[in-house]
Design a protein around this motif. Sequence first.
Motif, PDB file in Angstrom:
ATOM      1  N   ILE A 125      22.540  38.584  72.022  1.00 16.87           N
ATOM      2  CA  ILE A 125      21.195  38.675  71.451  1.00 16.87           C
ATOM      3  C   ILE A 125      21.289  38.990  69.959  1.00 16.87           C
ATOM      4  N   GLU A 126      22.191  39.887  69.588  1.00 13.18           N
ATOM      5  CA  GLU A 126      22.379  40.207  68.167  1.00 13.18           C
ATOM      6  C   GLU A 126      22.865  38.980  67.393  1.00 13.18           C
ATOM      7  N   LEU A 127      23.764  38.210  67.989  1.00 13.21           N
ATOM      8  CA  LEU A 127      24.221  36.972  67.346  1.00 13.21           C
ATOM      9  C   LEU A 127      23.059  36.015  67.122  1.00 13.21           C
ATOM     10  N   ALA A 128      22.229  35.854  68.142  1.00 16.49           N
ATOM     11  CA  ALA A 128      21.076  34.959  68.030  1.00 16.49           C
ATOM     12  C   ALA A 128      20.114  35.458  66.955  1.00 16.49           C
ATOM     13  N   ARG A 129      19.880  36.765  66.909  1.00 11.94           N
ATOM     14  CA  ARG A 129      18.994  37.333  65.886  1.00 11.94           C
ATOM     15  C   ARG A 129      19.578  37.123  64.493  1.00 11.94           C
ATOM     16  N   LEU A 130      20.878  37.332  64.344  1.00  9.42           N
ATOM     17  CA  LEU A 130      21.526  37.156  63.053  1.00  9.42           C
ATOM     18  C   LEU A 130      21.440  35.707  62.586  1.00  9.42           C
ATOM     19  N   TYR A 131      21.770  34.787  63.474  1.00  6.12           N
ATOM     20  CA  TYR A 131      21.773  33.384  63.073  1.00  6.12           C
ATOM     21  C   TYR A 131      20.373  32.845  62.812  1.00  6.12           C
ATOM     22  N   SER A 132      19.378  33.325  63.520  1.00  5.84           N
ATOM     23  CA  SER A 132      18.023  32.873  63.206  1.00  5.84           C
ATOM     24  C   SER A 132      17.550  33.473  61.887  1.00  5.84           C
ATOM     25  N   ARG A 133      17.963  34.708  61.590  1.00  5.83           N
ATOM     26  CA  ARG A 133      17.643  35.321  60.294  1.00  5.83           C
ATOM     27  C   ARG A 133      18.351  34.562  59.175  1.00  5.83           C
ATOM     28  N   GLY A 134      19.606  34.207  59.397  1.00  9.85           N
ATOM     29  CA  GLY A 134      20.351  33.433  58.408  1.00  9.85           C
ATOM     30  C   GLY A 134      19.728  32.075  58.158  1.00  9.85           C
ATOM     31  N   GLN A 135      19.272  31.436  59.209  1.00 13.42           N
ATOM     32  CA  GLN A 135      18.606  30.140  59.074  1.00 13.42           C
ATOM     33  C   GLN A 135      17.333  30.300  58.252  1.00 13.42           C
ATOM     34  N   GLU A 136      16.631  31.378  58.478  1.00 13.23           N
ATOM     35  CA  GLU A 136      15.404  31.650  57.733  1.00 13.23           C
ATOM     36  C   GLU A 136      15.708  31.849  56.239  1.00 13.23           C
ATOM     37  N   VAL A 137      16.737  32.626  55.932  1.00  8.59           N
ATOM     38  CA  VAL A 137      17.081  32.930  54.536  1.00  8.59           C
ATOM     39  C   VAL A 137      17.649  31.703  53.824  1.00  8.59           C
ATOM     40  N   PHE A 138      18.557  30.972  54.495  1.00  6.64           N
ATOM     41  CA  PHE A 138      19.213  29.838  53.862  1.00  6.64           C
ATOM     42  C   PHE A 138      18.412  28.539  53.959  1.00  6.64           C
ATOM     43  N   GLY A 139      17.416  28.514  54.820  1.00  9.81           N
ATOM     44  CA  GLY A 139      16.594  27.317  54.950  1.00  9.81           C
ATOM     45  C   GLY A 139      17.144  26.279  55.900  1.00  9.81           C
ATOM     46  N   SER A 140      18.367  26.487  56.379  1.00 10.63           N
ATOM     47  CA  SER A 140      18.940  25.570  57.366  1.00 10.63           C
ATOM     48  C   SER A 140      20.079  26.267  58.097  1.00 10.63           C
ATOM     49  N   MET A 141      20.243  25.918  59.345  1.00  7.89           N
ATOM     50  CA  MET A 141      21.315  26.496  60.147  1.00  7.89           C
ATOM     51  C   MET A 141      22.675  26.056  59.614  1.00  7.89           C
ATOM     52  N   ASP A 142      22.788  24.805  59.192  1.00  8.09           N
ATOM     53  CA  ASP A 142      24.071  24.307  58.694  1.00  8.09           C
ATOM     54  C   ASP A 142      24.530  25.068  57.449  1.00  8.09           C
ATOM     55  N   SER A 176      34.011  36.954  60.381  1.00  7.03           N
ATOM     56  CA  SER A 176      35.094  37.822  60.838  1.00  7.03           C
ATOM     57  C   SER A 176      34.651  39.276  61.006  1.00  7.03           C
ATOM     58  N   LEU A 177      33.474  39.615  60.516  1.00  9.63           N
ATOM     59  CA  LEU A 177      32.963  40.987  60.605  1.00  9.63           C
ATOM     60  C   LEU A 177      32.170  41.238  61.881  1.00  9.63           C
ATOM     61  N   LEU A 178      31.936  40.201  62.652  1.00  7.95           N
ATOM     62  CA  LEU A 178      31.025  40.299  63.795  1.00  7.95           C
ATOM     63  C   LEU A 178      31.602  41.017  65.009  1.00  7.95           C
ATOM     64  N   ASP A 179      32.796  41.533  64.899  1.00  8.62           N
ATOM     65  CA  ASP A 179      33.367  42.255  66.036  1.00  8.62           C
ATOM     66  C   ASP A 179      32.906  43.709  66.082  1.00  8.62           C
ATOM     67  N   THR A 180      32.117  44.134  65.093  1.00  3.83           N
ATOM     68  CA  THR A 180      31.582  45.503  65.085  1.00  3.83           C
ATOM     69  C   THR A 180      30.102  45.487  64.730  1.00  3.83           C
ATOM     70  N   SER A 181      29.389  46.513  65.165  1.00  7.88           N
ATOM     71  CA  SER A 181      27.970  46.622  64.811  1.00  7.88           C
ATOM     72  C   SER A 181      27.815  46.888  63.311  1.00  7.88           C
ATOM     73  N   ILE A 182      28.790  47.546  62.710  1.00 13.75           N
ATOM     74  CA  ILE A 182      28.761  47.788  61.264  1.00 13.75           C
ATOM     75  C   ILE A 182      28.838  46.455  60.519  1.00 13.75           C
ATOM     76  N   GLY A 183      29.663  45.533  61.015  1.00  8.59           N
ATOM     77  CA  GLY A 183      29.759  44.206  60.426  1.00  8.59           C
ATOM     78  C   GLY A 183      28.439  43.457  60.497  1.00  8.59           C
ATOM     79  N   PHE A 184      27.777  43.531  61.648  1.00 13.06           N
ATOM     80  CA  PHE A 184      26.457  42.911  61.785  1.00 13.06           C
ATOM     81  C   PHE A 184      25.509  43.491  60.740  1.00 13.06           C
ATOM     82  N   ASP A 185      25.517  44.803  60.619  1.00 16.91           N
ATOM     83  CA  ASP A 185      24.631  45.492  59.682  1.00 16.91           C
ATOM     84  C   ASP A 185      24.920  45.049  58.244  1.00 16.91           C
TER      85      ASP A 185
END
Length: 164
Positions: free
Chosen positions: A103-120, A140-149
């Motif tokens: 769920i955190e991955l999905a939230r991160l990637y949808s936020r990234g898509q929003e900021v960058f304007g495209s998923m690619d 490479s930082l996604l293995d910790t919650s600190i990396g997500f943050d």
Amino acid sequence: MSYKKKQLSVQEVNEPMAAYLPIGSPVPFYQLLNGVKATSVATDFDILKLSRQGLPKKTLLSLAQKISFTLQELAGVMHISDRTLQRYEDAAIIKTEYAEKAIELARLYSRGQEVFGSMDKFKQWMRTPAHIYKGETPASLLDTSIGFDMIFKELGRIEHGIFA
């Protein structure tokens, strides 16, 4: 010395929330999780409930495909061996701690898509080494919650034009 406190007017205190919302509509994270309906994630408590219930393996595999993660990369983020993940049946419900990471991955990637304007564009940024991350890729930082943050914070800086 006498200091006068500034009285805030009602107008200053009750600013409209719309002024703080990003332009354009946000990309709902649940679109990256196949089988999760918009009505089932209307509030943070709904997301919490979804995380506690777990997610089917096929949902995790679909997410990995949409964000261009290999099974090994997904397993690394979720702190599970890729072999263990492979052993689950497609319809099997994956444990809470793994669902939460998905769920955190999905939230991160949808936020990234929003900021960058495209998923690619966001996926490319996630795979590019960055000075702010000491030459590591954001992915490479996604293995910790600190990396997500750290990545969420950097997305906020990018959105507001504050580059490191």
